[in-house]
Write an enzyme that holds these catalytic residues in place. Structure first.
Site, mmCIF file in Angstrom:
data_model
loop_
_atom_site.group_PDB
_atom_site.id
_atom_site.type_symbol
_atom_site.label_atom_id
_atom_site.label_comp_id
_atom_site.label_asym_id
_atom_site.label_seq_id
_atom_site.Cartn_x
_atom_site.Cartn_y
_atom_site.Cartn_z
ATOM 1 N N GLU A 59 -66.559 -39.576 -29.545
ATOM 2 C CA GLU A 59 -67.227 -38.622 -28.658
ATOM 3 C C GLU A 59 -68.642 -39.057 -28.319
ATOM 4 O O GLU A 59 -69.091 -38.933 -27.172
ATOM 5 C CB GLU A 59 -67.239 -37.232 -29.303
ATOM 6 C CG GLU A 59 -65.907 -36.505 -29.248
ATOM 7 C CD GLU A 59 -64.882 -37.021 -30.233
ATOM 8 O OE1 GLU A 59 -63.699 -36.635 -30.137
ATOM 9 O OE2 GLU A 59 -65.268 -37.831 -31.116
ATOM 10 N N HIS A 128 -60.213 -27.138 -35.255
ATOM 11 C CA HIS A 128 -59.901 -27.162 -33.829
ATOM 12 C C HIS A 128 -60.031 -25.791 -33.166
ATOM 13 O O HIS A 128 -59.638 -25.638 -32.014
ATOM 14 C CB HIS A 128 -58.460 -27.632 -33.601
ATOM 15 C CG HIS A 128 -58.137 -28.959 -34.191
ATOM 16 N ND1 HIS A 128 -57.901 -29.140 -35.532
ATOM 17 C CD2 HIS A 128 -58.004 -30.182 -33.624
ATOM 18 C CE1 HIS A 128 -57.635 -30.419 -35.764
ATOM 19 N NE2 HIS A 128 -57.685 -31.076 -34.623
#
Length: 323
Positions: A59, A128
């Site tokens: 990321e 998540h």
């Protein structure tokens, strides 16, 4: 026309790619796989690998690449798989994207859009499923959006791409399969103003993103009991539309906030603080807040549901406010 939230997001991406050759999409599995949640499915075949770019699982690296592309004159849309993973790019988002205009004395802008899934409701467990929008709404230099309807999912992206500074769009995971009506002439939407989704006179229910469904369901239940709730969809968390919020409180004199984030140091806390600062004498009852339990989101279905705000909890909070 009735479409899903996922399809609305895909149409928004398609429109942006067609309208502006500087636009491209990059992120993990956005190409051949079609995105972790299927939002970009089919776009690789339509636009090719130059504009639909799969990235390594880093990321920090691909958000940094997006910042560089924006500085270079392109209009990148960066997809981060979930908000939890965005923390791996927090340095890039905070120390680069959000600050470069300030630190360059206005010489450099970062017209970057970062999309990410947020929230719970799909049994994806703690790594998540959290709602961390407040982390980013805290940062000057960013604009933070959360579309709660099909029309906003379809219309916010193009408006965001016109912003000369970075925009973060939080897409609630629980909404991807939801359906809604999209007008035939649907286009770009205003991202400066909150929306009154239901007018009312007895209490103001404020929410955003995935929790808007909970607030709306509670308002429907309350209507059957003679309590007329006004439902406000914030839509934009930074900058916050204070005017719509305060105007509603002056009409209803009561406020209940529904927030899928944790209560401590949350979006709900900020809204409550602003209401107390600017509308204290208009309030006839203490401010109510319905938030996610202060635990990591559980995996088990019944525990996940127990941790999240539910309509019955909102109804109970409203009873206290109007009692």
């Amino acid at each position: 026309m009735t479409i899903t939230y996922r399809e609305a997001l895909r149409e928004a991406l398609r429109e942006a790619l067609i309208r502006d050759e500087r636009v491209f999409l990059m992120g993990e599995d956005v190409g051949a796989y079609g995105g972790c949640f299927g939002v970009s499915r089919g776009l690789l075949d339509e636009f090719g690998p130059r504009r639909i770019r799969d990235t390594p699982l880093s990321e920090s690296a691909f958000v940094g690449a997006g910042i560089g592309a924006a500085l270079g004159g392109l209009r990148p849309i960066v997809e981060v798989m979930t908000v939890n993973f965005s923390l791996l790019a927090m340095d890039q988002i905070l120390n680069n994207a959000a600050t470069l205009r300030h630190m360059s004395g206005g010489q450099l802008g970062v017209p970057l859009v970062i999309r990410m899934a947020t929230g719970a409701g799909r049994q994806l467990a703690a790594q998540h499923s959290h709602s961390l929008e407040v982390f980013y709404a805290h940062i000057p230099g960013l604009r933070v959006l959360s579309p709660a309807t099909v029309a906003d999912a379809r219309g916010m992206l193009w408006t965001a791409l016109q912003d000369p500074d970075p925009v973060l769009i939080f897409e609630p995971i629980a909404l991807y399969n939801s359906e809604g009506d999209l007008p035939a002439d649907a286009g770009a939407v205003d991202i400066d103003k909150a929306a009154i989704r239901r007018a009312g006179t007895d209490v103001t229910l404020v929410s955003y993103g995935g929790a808007l469904r909970v607030a709306t369901a509670a308002a429907d239940q309350l209507a059957g009991e003679g309590i007329d709730a006004e439902v406000i969809d914030l839509r934009t968390l930074r900058p916050l539309d204070e005017t719509t919020l305060l105007n509603s409180i002056t009409r209803t004199h009561r406020l209940v906030i529904v927030d899928e984030g944790w209560r401590s140091m949350s979006v709900s806390a900020e809204i409550a603080a602003r209401a107390a600062e600017h509308a204290y004498y208009d309030l006839d009852a203490p401010i109510g807040r319905v938030c996610t339990a202060e635990v990591p989101i559980p995996y088990a279905r019944q525990l996940e549901e127990a941790a999240l705000p539910q309509p019955d909890a909102v109804v109970t909070a409203v009873y206290k406010a109007v009692g």
